[in-house]
Design a protein around this motif. Structure first.
Motif, mmCIF file in Angstrom:
data_model
loop_
_atom_site.group_PDB
_atom_site.id
_atom_site.type_symbol
_atom_site.label_atom_id
_atom_site.label_comp_id
_atom_site.label_asym_id
_atom_site.label_seq_id
_atom_site.Cartn_x
_atom_site.Cartn_y
_atom_site.Cartn_z
ATOM 1 N N GLY A 1 21.973 72.679 28.956
ATOM 2 C CA GLY A 1 23.391 72.873 29.216
ATOM 3 C C GLY A 1 24.086 71.646 29.787
ATOM 4 N N GLU A 2 25.352 71.695 29.705
ATOM 5 C CA GLU A 2 26.274 70.655 30.158
ATOM 6 C C GLU A 2 25.998 70.271 31.608
ATOM 7 N N GLY A 3 25.986 68.974 31.888
ATOM 8 C CA GLY A 3 25.914 68.512 33.265
ATOM 9 C C GLY A 3 24.564 68.692 33.929
ATOM 10 N N HIS A 4 23.553 69.033 33.150
ATOM 11 C CA HIS A 4 22.226 69.218 33.728
ATOM 12 C C HIS A 4 21.655 67.879 34.183
ATOM 13 N N LEU A 5 21.081 67.858 35.375
ATOM 14 C CA LEU A 5 20.480 66.638 35.895
ATOM 15 C C LEU A 5 18.961 66.784 35.831
ATOM 16 N N SER A 6 18.364 66.090 34.877
ATOM 17 C CA SER A 6 16.920 66.185 34.717
ATOM 18 C C SER A 6 16.249 65.028 35.441
ATOM 19 N N LEU A 7 15.671 65.334 36.601
ATOM 20 C CA LEU A 7 14.936 64.299 37.341
ATOM 21 C C LEU A 7 13.452 64.351 36.985
ATOM 22 N N GLY A 8 13.115 65.265 36.073
ATOM 23 C CA GLY A 8 11.719 65.420 35.712
ATOM 24 C C GLY A 8 11.291 64.610 34.501
ATOM 25 N N THR A 9 12.165 64.518 33.512
ATOM 26 C CA THR A 9 11.780 63.818 32.281
ATOM 27 C C THR A 9 11.794 62.304 32.489
ATOM 28 N N LEU B 1 15.818 52.652 46.532
ATOM 29 C CA LEU B 1 16.848 53.624 46.905
ATOM 30 C C LEU B 1 16.277 55.041 46.883
ATOM 31 N N MET B 2 15.511 55.334 45.848
ATOM 32 C CA MET B 2 14.979 56.687 45.683
ATOM 33 C C MET B 2 13.979 57.004 46.798
ATOM 34 N N ILE B 3 13.127 56.028 47.107
ATOM 35 C CA ILE B 3 12.153 56.261 48.184
ATOM 36 C C ILE B 3 12.881 56.513 49.501
ATOM 37 N N SER C 1 12.121 61.108 38.378
ATOM 38 C CA SER C 1 12.489 59.877 37.679
ATOM 39 C C SER C 1 13.651 59.206 38.389
ATOM 40 N N PHE C 2 13.567 57.878 38.507
ATOM 41 C CA PHE C 2 14.730 57.142 39.020
ATOM 42 C C PHE C 2 15.248 56.154 37.968
ATOM 43 N N ALA C 3 15.055 56.506 36.688
ATOM 44 C CA ALA C 3 15.553 55.637 35.620
ATOM 45 C C ALA C 3 17.075 55.528 35.700
ATOM 46 N N LYS C 4 17.670 56.664 35.944
ATOM 47 C CA LYS C 4 19.112 56.697 36.179
ATOM 48 C C LYS C 4 19.317 56.237 37.615
ATOM 49 N N LYS C 5 20.182 55.249 37.806
ATOM 50 C CA LYS C 5 20.413 54.737 39.163
ATOM 51 C C LYS C 5 20.757 55.883 40.112
ATOM 52 N N PRO C 6 20.098 55.925 41.261
ATOM 53 C CA PRO C 6 20.403 57.013 42.215
ATOM 54 C C PRO C 6 21.859 56.935 42.695
ATOM 55 N N ASP C 7 22.705 57.653 42.013
ATOM 56 C CA ASP C 7 24.135 57.659 42.337
ATOM 57 C C ASP C 7 24.455 58.874 43.216
ATOM 58 N N ALA C 8 25.744 59.142 43.384
ATOM 59 C CA ALA C 8 26.153 60.241 44.267
ATOM 60 C C ALA C 8 25.532 61.560 43.811
ATOM 61 N N ALA C 9 25.488 61.786 42.477
ATOM 62 C CA ALA C 9 24.960 63.054 41.962
ATOM 63 C C ALA C 9 23.475 63.197 42.314
ATOM 64 N N LYS D 1 21.938 61.682 44.810
ATOM 65 C CA LYS D 1 21.837 61.865 46.263
ATOM 66 C C LYS D 1 22.084 63.323 46.643
ATOM 67 N N GLN D 2 23.121 63.867 46.039
ATOM 68 C CA GLN D 2 23.471 65.260 46.255
ATOM 69 C C GLN D 2 22.284 66.162 45.863
ATOM 70 N N ALA D 3 21.679 65.840 44.721
ATOM 71 C CA ALA D 3 20.564 66.652 44.220
ATOM 72 C C ALA D 3 19.366 66.576 45.166
ATOM 73 N N ILE D 4 19.091 65.399 45.691
ATOM 74 C CA ILE D 4 17.943 65.242 46.590
ATOM 75 C C ILE D 4 18.176 66.054 47.869
ATOM 76 N N LYS D 5 19.426 66.026 48.339
ATOM 77 C CA LYS D 5 19.746 66.797 49.552
ATOM 78 C C LYS D 5 19.583 68.295 49.293
ATOM 79 N N LEU D 6 20.050 68.722 48.138
ATOM 80 C CA LEU D 6 19.924 70.119 47.743
ATOM 81 C C LEU D 6 18.450 70.524 47.665
ATOM 82 N N MET D 7 17.675 69.608 47.062
ATOM 83 C CA MET D 7 16.248 69.833 46.917
ATOM 84 C C MET D 7 15.598 69.977 48.290
ATOM 85 N N ALA D 8 15.995 69.094 49.200
ATOM 86 C CA ALA D 8 15.440 69.124 50.554
ATOM 87 C C ALA D 8 15.728 70.477 51.207
#
Lengths: 472, 472
Positions: free
Chosen positions: A103-111, A378-380, A445-453, A455-462
């Motif tokens: 779906g639209e806007g999905h953030l895949s940090l796994g692939t 940045l990701m670490i 994955s940190f292929a995509k530069k860790p941007d605001a989205a 960061k937001q996702a990591i906080k949500l994950m936490a």
């Protein structure tokens, strides 16, 4: 807060956010003093503290440069997989990860898809269009089981960087690294055989082990030096192992790069027990430092190593272009390749050959290595700062994958499910094991530069991790 | 020679050479009489004789039309392969056939590549360029194990023509029909198992049988009605057959199309012995007459048939795009597909989907069917006229492959070797058998219109055959 402290904080944030990229030169002391309307000594003081924090380094007669992270985070322990050959499971989770219609806007940090936004890929895109236009020769009625000779020549040239002296005829083009790996497994084993793998290990090769009716013997693996040679030797003694499957450079998912001495020792072990090595080098060219490490293949003068690689992680996943240099097994692998898919589409082969020939590949790699290294740091930082105490993190020397070990109470399949509602996904640890290990781990994955989205996702994950912890 | 006889011979040659194509209208009697400055009755006489020869037909109130060949040549006998499961051999000859780097001006009559010179393919070429340009979405970072949904929808639509009602989710895109066949074999068998095949049989699937450690049980096959159901029933009774692999429509290499009643009977047999059918329909859309025959799959309401096909023979070989509708085995085939190559390049998928959606596929097929039918008649005539007595020839109802059975003394591997010097190649019969049968047979492609070069080649071939016969 003193003036220099304010400046220090501001510069730290900017470095962390990538405003000043790793390896770039910081503004001169004079320029910054002028720009901020502060004294020279204030800037000097700030820069000195930045240096103490390890964020910049002085180069005599040149100035201050942004430094990459130099201290490893708290690394995971050596893995302790089951000490017996096992059938591989967890296909459902793999399918869930890869079937990316989320779906639209999905953030895949796994692939593990490379970033394709760099302008250095423009030339490749042009080459693809050019190849598609050359309808009469490359379009179309063409069959070469080994693959385009032009591309194989370019691959042989690139392989020199990893110490490998390959003749183009020793190379077979495949549909991605997956076909290279599975043809290599097919050429070296028979159903029922045991294959030794590093652990955690790439799910593509463990699922191939499953599909071929093989058994995986996972070997304990160190997060800095790779597969344990001591454990491997014991296993070779104890089990009828028919192939050793490793990813020694920029390992997926653990991030380590085996030291050269251990590569040589691994090869000696394989010689001693007369077992072939299937070496997955798919992330090898993404090693951050130059020169990149030599492949195990480069030390092999008897054709024991089947070297597998691809352009899926360096250029673009959808090219579906990989290759294998199978050594002694070349004729057998060729038959497997024919039976598997006969040959590859000519368009992508022609385009990539042209891209490499024009120097586009090496240019692109230089840019991407710097970008990924910065993104790693940045990701670490993000994970370190947000995740609960007891979290352990890999420290990859290349590529764009982070392995995160959470407190044992956290089940990352549950975590993934909880994240689904927020349109985020990760790669749960179990898919990297044949034995259902790594339930509390995940790959990011940190292929995509860790941007605001991100960061937001990591906080949500936490937050989700916290709630899973409090349930436990 | 009388005037009408001279005209008759001249017109015969022109029809034979395709100057007047099959189905086209001949010049009117009046026009021809004027053009040749002969009497009306001379032309009438010539046309009447043409009609007697079966070269033209009268359509009342319309005129004379060029007729296709209506009488079959002397067909090969029913095949008599070995009556026991065998390991497959002759990979070297297959490799020799397919590794087509055979130098400038080489005429390959052995490989089965479609003619790609038709203007009806221009739209596909354009679609490929367009897809390559759409770099951001279809270029690149994309993974869909099942394949493009848009393409699967178009394939489902086309499948209606063969009586098949498929949901797009029942279809998996593959790297050519080869990957469809091999994934189907993998999903239905285990190493050591026996697979029943028609005989002669496509070398791609028999080599897959070899690579998977299976055994082929070749079933006697009739050149007009296909695999012998009587022999198959006996074999199913006698051996633990785990899959039946057939190409019932426009068979490669034998050319037959199984009658509908026999298809249904084959399905009943498979039900009775509870064995899956792997149906290769790769040439199905090239059946000359309309409507094309229904697939066995179309009669199957329990998901027993794994239907395999591709665009390699209809559009272009280098697309490397095939598909499989695996019925009950869908989940198993999906895993095999993932392990084999993960997914297919998006560019070709997008282009072919667009081409079909715009009606390009159906338009192209109409043109090609007529062209191939005409070429078939020319090729059969050529072979009949030049090859020695005792030669038997198939009479394909579709596609562009001719099976030629020479006197038993002729070894077509030797023939192929002799032709090498003349830069011509054929497909020797042995590669279509697991048991080394068909040594005196060969497959010839007439995808390329039989032009002067092909005629020359056939004459040369005939001379070589004569010299092999006199050696014997």
């Amino acid at each position: 807060m003193k003036l220099y402290e304010r400046l220090l904080e501001e510069l730290s944030v900017r470095i962390e956010q990538g405003y000043y990229p790793v390896g770039s030169k910081m503004p001169s002391i004079r320029a910054l003093s002028k720009e901020r309307d502060v004294s020279i000594s204030t800037v000097q003081e700030a820069y000195q503290r930045l240096e103490e924090r390890g964020l910049v380094e002085v180069r005599p007669k040149s100035g201050y440069y942004v430094q990459g992270r130099s201290i490893a985070p708290t690394l995971p322990d050596v893995s302790r997989p089951a000490q017996r050959p096992l059938e591989v499971s967890h296909w459902e989770q793999v399918y869930h990860l890869l079937n990316t219609e989320k779906g639209e806007g999905h953030l895949s940090l796994g692939t593990a898809m490379p970033d394709i936004s760099s302008p250095t890929l423009k030339l490749l895109k042009k080459s693809l269009v050019d190849a598609a236009k050359r309808a009469d020769d490359s379009f179309i009625n063409y069959c070469d089981i080994r693959g385009s000779e032009k591309l194989r020549r370019q691959i042989a040239r690139l392989a020199l960087d990893s110490g490998c002296n390959l003749h183009p005829d020793e190379i077979i083009i495949t549909s991605g690294c997956q076909e290279a790996l599975v043809c290599s497994l097919r050429a070296t084993t028979n159903p029922g055989d045991v294959v030794a793998t590093d652990s955690p290990s790439f799910y593509g090769s463990t699922q191939a082990i499953k599909a071929l009716g093989l058994k995986a013997l996972e070997i304990p693996t160190h997060p800095e030096t790779g597969i344990s040679l001591e454990a491997l030797e014991l296993a070779l003694d104890q089990w009828p192992i028919k192939a050793i499957q490793v990813t020694p450079t920029c390992n997926n998912p653990l991030g380590y790069t085996m030291p050269e001495e251990r590569r040589k020792a691994l090869l000696r072990l394989a010689q001693q027990f007369d077992v072939p090595i299937i070496e997955d080098d798919i992330y090898g060219d993404l090693f951050y430092k130059s020169p990149r490490p030599r492949t195990i293949k480069s030390f092999d003068d008897e054709g024991r190593v089947l070297l597998c690689s691809s352009f899926s992680k360096t250029l673009a996943y959808g090219l579906r272009l990989g290759w294998v240099a199978p050594g002694q097994c070349t004729e057998r692998v060729l038959h497997k390749k024919f039976v598997s898919t006969v040959s590859n589409p000519p368009i992508q082969q022609a385009a990539v050959a042209e891209f490499i020939a024009q120097g586009g590949y090496e240019r692109h790699m230089r840019i991407m290595r710097a970008q990924y290294q910065q993104a790693r740091d940045l990701m670490i930082d993000l994970v370190e700062r947000n995740f609960p105490e007891g979290t352990r993190i890999s420290y990859p020397g290349g590529g764009y994958l982070l392995w995160v070990e959470l407190p044992v109470e956290v089940d990352t399949i549950k975590l993934n499910k909880a994240l689904e509602r927020h349109n985020i996904s990760i790669a749960p640890g179990v898919i990297f094991s044949a034995s259902g290990k790594y339930r509390n781990c995940m790959r990011l994955s940190f292929a995509k530069k860790p941007d605001a989205a991100v960061k937001q996702a990591i906080k949500l994950m936490a937050a989700q991790i916290q709630s899973l912890l409090s349930e436990a």
